[in-house]
Scaffold this motif. Structure first.
Motif, PDB file in Angstrom:
ATOM      1  N   ILE A  99       0.835  -1.204   0.000  1.00  0.00           N
ATOM      2  CA  ILE A  99       0.000   0.000   0.000  1.00  0.00           C
ATOM      3  C   ILE A  99       0.871   1.256   0.000  1.00  0.00           C
ATOM      4  N   THR A 100       1.921   1.243   0.811  1.00  0.00           N
ATOM      5  CA  THR A 100       2.832   2.392   0.856  1.00  0.00           C
ATOM      6  C   THR A 100       3.524   2.603  -0.482  1.00  0.00           C
ATOM      7  N   ALA A 101       4.038   1.527  -1.073  1.00  0.00           N
ATOM      8  CA  ALA A 101       4.706   1.631  -2.375  1.00  0.00           C
ATOM      9  C   ALA A 101       3.729   2.070  -3.455  1.00  0.00           C
ATOM     10  N   GLY A 102       2.488   1.553  -3.386  1.00  0.00           N
ATOM     11  CA  GLY A 102       1.492   1.932  -4.381  1.00  0.00           C
ATOM     12  C   GLY A 102       1.156   3.405  -4.335  1.00  0.00           C
ATOM     13  N   ARG A 103       1.093   3.961  -3.136  1.00  0.00           N
ATOM     14  CA  ARG A 103       0.801   5.383  -3.022  1.00  0.00           C
ATOM     15  C   ARG A 103       1.959   6.229  -3.522  1.00  0.00           C
ATOM     16  N   LEU A 104       3.174   5.726  -3.344  1.00  0.00           N
ATOM     17  CA  LEU A 104       4.334   6.453  -3.869  1.00  0.00           C
ATOM     18  C   LEU A 104       4.340   6.428  -5.396  1.00  0.00           C
ATOM     19  N   VAL A 105       4.057   5.272  -5.973  1.00  0.00           N
ATOM     20  CA  VAL A 105       4.024   5.146  -7.433  1.00  0.00           C
ATOM     21  C   VAL A 105       2.878   5.958  -8.019  1.00  0.00           C
ATOM     22  N   SER A 106       1.786   6.084  -7.274  1.00  0.00           N
ATOM     23  CA  SER A 106       0.607   6.785  -7.787  1.00  0.00           C
ATOM     24  C   SER A 106       0.802   8.295  -7.882  1.00  0.00           C
ATOM     25  N   ILE A 107       1.835   8.826  -7.249  1.00  0.00           N
ATOM     26  CA  ILE A 107       2.059  10.275  -7.319  1.00  0.00           C
ATOM     27  C   ILE A 107       2.322  10.726  -8.756  1.00  0.00           C
ATOM     28  N   PRO A 108       3.281  10.126  -9.490  1.00  0.00           N
ATOM     29  CA  PRO A 108       3.434  10.526 -10.893  1.00  0.00           C
ATOM     30  C   PRO A 108       2.273  10.058 -11.768  1.00  0.00           C
ATOM     31  N   LEU A 109       1.650   8.927 -11.446  1.00  0.00           N
ATOM     32  CA  LEU A 109       0.516   8.456 -12.243  1.00  0.00           C
ATOM     33  C   LEU A 109      -0.659   9.417 -12.150  1.00  0.00           C
ATOM     34  N   ALA A 110      -0.877   9.991 -10.956  1.00  0.00           N
ATOM     35  CA  ALA A 110      -1.975  10.936 -10.786  1.00  0.00           C
ATOM     36  C   ALA A 110      -1.755  12.197 -11.612  1.00  0.00           C
ATOM     37  N   TYR A 111      -0.506  12.505 -11.898  1.00  0.00           N
ATOM     38  CA  TYR A 111      -0.209  13.664 -12.739  1.00  0.00           C
ATOM     39  C   TYR A 111      -0.488  13.367 -14.209  1.00  0.00           C
ATOM     40  N   PHE A 151      -2.547  10.766 -15.463  1.00  0.00           N
ATOM     41  CA  PHE A 151      -3.857  10.208 -15.782  1.00  0.00           C
ATOM     42  C   PHE A 151      -4.926  10.834 -14.894  1.00  0.00           C
ATOM     43  N   LYS A 152      -6.131  10.893 -15.422  1.00  0.00           N
ATOM     44  CA  LYS A 152      -7.250  11.427 -14.662  1.00  0.00           C
ATOM     45  C   LYS A 152      -7.644  10.451 -13.554  1.00  0.00           C
ATOM     46  N   PRO A 153      -8.160  10.959 -12.434  1.00  0.00           N
ATOM     47  CA  PRO A 153      -8.541  10.071 -11.319  1.00  0.00           C
ATOM     48  C   PRO A 153      -9.545   9.002 -11.714  1.00  0.00           C
ATOM     49  N   VAL A 154     -10.482   9.331 -12.606  1.00  0.00           N
ATOM     50  CA  VAL A 154     -11.505   8.354 -12.974  1.00  0.00           C
ATOM     51  C   VAL A 154     -10.887   7.140 -13.666  1.00  0.00           C
ATOM     52  N   ARG A 155      -9.848   7.358 -14.460  1.00  0.00           N
ATOM     53  CA  ARG A 155      -9.191   6.240 -15.144  1.00  0.00           C
ATOM     54  C   ARG A 155      -8.427   5.372 -14.141  1.00  0.00           C
ATOM     55  N   LEU A 156      -7.744   6.007 -13.205  1.00  0.00           N
ATOM     56  CA  LEU A 156      -7.029   5.239 -12.187  1.00  0.00           C
ATOM     57  C   LEU A 156      -7.994   4.454 -11.307  1.00  0.00           C
ATOM     58  N   LEU A 157      -9.150   5.052 -11.013  1.00  0.00           N
ATOM     59  CA  LEU A 157     -10.146   4.347 -10.220  1.00  0.00           C
ATOM     60  C   LEU A 157     -10.650   3.104 -10.933  1.00  0.00           C
ATOM     61  N   MET A 158     -10.915   3.230 -12.213  1.00  0.00           N
ATOM     62  CA  MET A 158     -11.394   2.091 -13.001  1.00  0.00           C
ATOM     63  C   MET A 158     -10.379   0.952 -12.993  1.00  0.00           C
ATOM     64  N   ILE A 159      -9.109   1.294 -13.205  1.00  0.00           N
ATOM     65  CA  ILE A 159      -8.050   0.276 -13.241  1.00  0.00           C
ATOM     66  C   ILE A 159      -7.886  -0.377 -11.866  1.00  0.00           C
ATOM     67  N   ASN A 160      -7.877   0.433 -10.817  1.00  0.00           N
ATOM     68  CA  ASN A 160      -7.647  -0.104  -9.477  1.00  0.00           C
ATOM     69  C   ASN A 160      -8.794  -1.002  -9.016  1.00  0.00           C
ATOM     70  N   LEU A 161     -10.028  -0.573  -9.245  1.00  0.00           N
ATOM     71  CA  LEU A 161     -11.169  -1.384  -8.814  1.00  0.00           C
ATOM     72  C   LEU A 161     -11.241  -2.686  -9.589  1.00  0.00           C
ATOM     73  N   ALA A 162     -10.962  -2.621 -10.894  1.00  0.00           N
ATOM     74  CA  ALA A 162     -10.924  -3.853 -11.688  1.00  0.00           C
ATOM     75  C   ALA A 162      -9.772  -4.745 -11.231  1.00  0.00           C
ATOM     76  N   GLY A 163      -8.631  -4.139 -10.894  1.00  0.00           N
ATOM     77  CA  GLY A 163      -7.485  -4.914 -10.424  1.00  0.00           C
ATOM     78  C   GLY A 163      -7.759  -5.623  -9.114  1.00  0.00           C
ATOM     79  N   VAL A 164      -8.521  -4.990  -8.227  1.00  0.00           N
ATOM     80  CA  VAL A 164      -8.885  -5.632  -6.955  1.00  0.00           C
ATOM     81  C   VAL A 164      -9.705  -6.889  -7.208  1.00  0.00           C
ATOM     82  N   ILE A 165     -10.688  -6.781  -8.099  1.00  0.00           N
ATOM     83  CA  ILE A 165     -11.553  -7.934  -8.385  1.00  0.00           C
ATOM     84  C   ILE A 165     -10.766  -9.064  -9.032  1.00  0.00           C
TER      85      ILE A 165
END
Length: 506
Positions: free
Chosen positions: A348-360, A362-376
């Motif tokens: 979780i800690t590493a994911g939040r660190l990696v997500s800092i440049p990703l959030a710049y 990609f739009k939040p809605v796209r990251l949400l779609m990928i993350n929720l699908a990845g959880v399932i």
């Protein structure tokens, strides 16, 4: 450049505020993770039963939820927000310092309740202040903010580990210690047992064991002290200290500066604050809510429910993955299974660190779609490969990575839809805390009655429900956007004379 010059300029203008809010989230993470590794020593220290010590966990989580619900009321001025952060971060250090002197489980529960209240206030205020400062550019900074929770949660067990006592029962019998450890691990993991609530710790441990864990808490209290100092320095810089000259006129300067950096008017900020968007209750009682469409309320509800599910998965997985690992068919050794929770939090800690440049990028809605699908997909693979010890570790790491950035992305996305009114932040933070508390208890009860395999099945069902709620949120967002277009308003909460004020100022 990797980051736009505009965002760098915003950060340079608000760097001290940003770093201060990041630091208080380190306090949050430091306080949320220390109970797990120190529970045996605290149990010995309070000479309590297992049934009694579990109230310590409940008291912290329940008061965290209360703090999250009411924390937004302190954001009405910069002075009240920073004062609340200063007191909350200082309280966390004080709680760390006094825990070694809590020889009664009731005193320990009260201390943890106070720390939970401080953590909830920190959670709400820091999120709201960053969203207010950066608005449409807040996603990157929110990812960094939530990285510091994971960082603090990693530091806390590392500090405590060298001071943990292996013979806190005060007995020379290794068999008794092993038996007690076995009972306690299973009880914390949710396994059914007989008469464990009546298992008492003998009178008083040896002096060396009694005091060694105290050093861990005092070290954490000392490490956390720079955080309230940083908040105090920020208050001094903004001339918000009562003893400073000309402090009163500066109360709202920072709020105005934050809005001006986004091309908005400081006067509009005051109007938004006057609307009552502070705590959860003022959001519900505001008179301005009467003329809003149903989509406005559905966005709050659906966004909160998505985080209710995903944060519930975080709490349930961290709490019960040990049970699943040591039970059949996995049947991992206890020591090996104990690494799973640490791997999960590290991911979780590493994911939040990696997500800092990703959030710049990609739009939040796209990251949400990928993350929720990845959880399932990850939980589904864990269900299919339920006999693979290797994939249990791989899946735990993947699940932590996918869950890591859902909260900050949802926060940025929902506030963007609602034009950064501030009420959504309080609702989302409260919903996430409630989900972590409720679903952890629910999943634990199901595991006790249906067996360890139901652990992953529960995660799959919760993940699918969360994904379905997110799809409903996307549809609701489209309806809400059509409403705004039809009424020719930027936001349903915005007053119509606002453009005239801009012209006057120009």
């Amino acid at each position: 450049m990797f980051i736009e010059e505009r965002i760098l300029t915003l950060f340079k203008q608000n760097w001290q505020h940003t770093l201060t809010y990041w630091s208080v989230f380190f306090s949050f993470g430091l306080c949320i993770a220390f109970l797990g590794p120190t529970i045996l020593d605290l149990k010995c220290q309070t000479q309590s039963t297992l049934q009694e010590i579990t109230w310590v966990f409940f008291s912290q989580q329940f008061c965290l939820l209360i703090g999250s619900s009411i924390g937004g009321v302190f954001k009405k001025t910069l002075f009240s927000a920073l004062a609340a952060l200063f007191l909350s971060s200082l309280i966390i250090s004080v709680v760390f310092a006094i825990i070694p002197f809590c020889y009664n489980v009731l005193l320990l529960a009260v201390a943890m309740a106070v720390s939970g209240l401080a953590m909830g206030i920190i959670d709400t205020i820091a999120n709201i202040q960053l969203v207010s400062i950066y608005q449409k550019d807040s996603a990157v900074f929110l990812q960094a903010l939530h990285f510091f929770i994971g960082f603090g949660a990693l530091v806390s067990p590392l500090i405590a580990d060298p001071f943990l006592s292996e013979h806190c029962m005060g007995s020379n019998s290794t068999e008794n210690i092993t038996e007690f450890m076995h009972h306690l691990r299973n009880s914390l993991a949710g396994s059914p047992m007989n008469n464990i609530s009546q298992y008492h710790i003998p009178a008083k441990p040896d002096e060396e064991d009694d005091t060694s864990v105290a050093y861990a808490f005092w070290i954490m209290a000392f490490i956390n002290l720079p955080v309230p100092i940083a908040v105090f320095l920020l208050m001094y810089k903004e001339k918000l200290i009562p003893c400073c000259p000309n402090s009163t006129p500066r109360l709202l300067d920072k709020d105005e500066l934050a809005m001006e950096t986004q091309g908005a008017e400081g006067q509009e900020t005051a109007e938004v604050e006057a609307g009552g968007h502070g705590d959860l209750f003022s959001c519900c009682q505001n008179d301005n809510l009467r003329g809003l469409p149903p989509s406005f309320f559905l966005i709050h509800i659906l966004g909160g429910m998505v985080l209710f599910m995903t944060d519930g998965i975080v709490g349930a997985y961290a709490g019960f993955v040990y049970t699943y690992a040591v039970s059949s068919p996995m049947s991992l050794p206890h020591k090996t299974a104990g690494y799973l929770a640490s791997i999960f939090w590290a991911a979780i800690t590493a994911g939040r660190l990696v997500s800092i440049p990703l959030a710049y990028r990609f739009k939040p809605v796209r990251l949400l779609m990928i993350n929720l699908a990845g959880v399932i997909v990850t939980v589904l693979l864990l269900l299919i490969l339920y006999t693979s010890n290797v994939f249990l570790f791989v899946g735990t790491c993947l699940l932590g990575l996918f869950l890591s950035s859902i909260f900050p992305c949802m926060l940025a996305y929902t506030e963007d839809i609602l034009d950064y009114q501030g009420c959504a932040t309080t609702v989302l933070v409260t919903s996430a805390g409630m989900g972590e508390m409720v679903l952890q208890v629910l999943v634990g009860s199901i595991i006790q009655t249906a067996g360890s395999y139901s652990f992953l099945l529960c995660g799959m069902i919760i993940g699918c429900i969360g994904f379905g709620l997110f799809i409903a949120l996307l549809l609701c967002q489209r309806v809400h956007r059509n409403y705004l277009t039809g009424t020719s308003k930027k936001s349903p909460m915005e007053e119509e004379p606002a453009p005239e004020k801009t012209e006057e100022k120009q």
